[in-house]
Design an enzyme around this catalytic site. Structure first.
Site, PDB file in Angstrom:
ATOM      1  N   CYS A 208       0.673  -1.257  -0.336  1.00  0.00           N
ATOM      2  CA  CYS A 208       0.212   0.213  -0.220  1.00  0.00           C
ATOM      3  C   CYS A 208       0.582   0.936   0.343  1.00  0.00           C
ATOM      4  O   CYS A 208       1.460   1.554   1.144  1.00  0.00           O
ATOM      5  CB  CYS A 208      -0.944  -0.048   1.206  1.00  0.00           C
ATOM      6  SG  CYS A 208      -1.585   1.402   1.741  1.00  0.00           S
TER       7      CYS A 208
ATOM      8  N   CYS B  37       0.250   3.806   2.602  1.00  0.00           N
ATOM      9  CA  CYS B  37       0.489   3.101   4.374  1.00  0.00           C
ATOM     10  C   CYS B  37       1.605   3.254   4.579  1.00  0.00           C
ATOM     11  O   CYS B  37       2.330   4.074   5.201  1.00  0.00           O
ATOM     12  CB  CYS B  37       0.052   1.850   4.280  1.00  0.00           C
ATOM     13  SG  CYS B  37      -0.953   1.666   4.238  1.00  0.00           S
TER      14      CYS B  37
END
Length: 106
Positions: free
Chosen positions: A32, A35
């Site tokens: 991600c 993230c």
């Protein structure tokens, strides 16, 4: 220090052990992009909020906890007090994350 919670049992015991504190959980994934951007901000929350307890859950490695917590997008941050979820947010907005923590931090 941020602890990685690898199982649902780890998650449950972590909340129980820290029930008298504000706990922030970062639900993340290695793949991600957002993230990876917000991760360092999350890990430094203790600089502004010294008594906060921080942990991360990799949703791919700990699918049981992610499902239990209703995670459908990453990053998602959930705040807990007394083993109960009190608030959450999704997205990689550093200012919004800090404001969310500040709202509950004592």
């Amino acid at each position: 220090m941020v602890r990685f919670l690898e199982t649902k049992a780890d998650f449950d015991s972590f909340l129980k052990a820290n029930k008298d504190k504000l706990v922030a959980i970062d639900f993340t994934a290695a793949w991600c992009g957002p993230c990876k951007i917000i991760g360092p901000v999350f890990e430094k929350l203790h600089e502004d909020f010294p008594n906060i307890v921080l942990a991360k859950v990799d949703v791919d490695e700990n699918e049981e906890t992610a499902a239990h917590c209703g995670i459908s997008a990453m990053p998602t941050f959930q705040l807990y007090i007394d083993e109960k979820k009190i608030d959450s947010m999704t997205g990689a907005n550093a200012d919004k994350l800090k404001a969310l923590v500040a709202k509950y931090y004592k």
